[in-house]
Design a protein around this motif. Sequence first.
Motif: not given
Length: 210
Positions: A130-131, A109-111, A82, A103, A107, A96-99
């Motif tokens: 989110a993507w 990805e959140e903003q 994060e 992955a 995967s 901005l967070t991502w695992n």
Amino acid sequence: MVKYFCCAGLLKSTWDQVCIAFWQRYPNPYSNHVLTEDIIFREVTPSNCLISRRLLTKTSRAPRWMERYLPKKMSSLAYIIEDSIVDPQKRTMTTLTWNITHARLMSVEEQCEYGINPENGSWTQIKRQAWITSNVYGLSRAIQEFGLARFKTSVTKTMKGFEYVLAKMQGETPTRTLAETATERARETALAAKEKAKGLASHAQKKQYV
């Protein structure tokens, strides 16, 4: 192919309160899946922006239909990075967070952008994007659909968690959580079933001796 999701949220608390709650939101009754949070990096820039990077550990379980396609020893934990920037002059906070685990499987990805609501300066608005992607051949679409559904559920819990923490910060009594209500109902149902079972057993015993 990427699954894209966007939504807006509103918290009826000031931007300052929401920023404080952001750092204090774990644990709360809606985030039992969040196990740990560790600060990896933090600094204040010359323009007085606070930049942080944290590592979050969460439980993560795949749906049963997906488990047969996964390695048996795959970890049930997920590690999330994060990044956040708090700008006190512009009164914005962007995260901005991502695992970083699983992955390739999926995967996310959140903003998020937290800012002052233009219609009410005492409220905070949140724009969330989110993507969701997957590289599993033949299952990517199904996995992305699953990820999107789970993400939408997670957003609801996140907002409820925020409201819970903000209520405690402001000295209010938080409303009963879903977990507490469900637990009480389960206890009532179990007690009623237990009493009914006792009644049936007693009735059966009486019939045996008649």
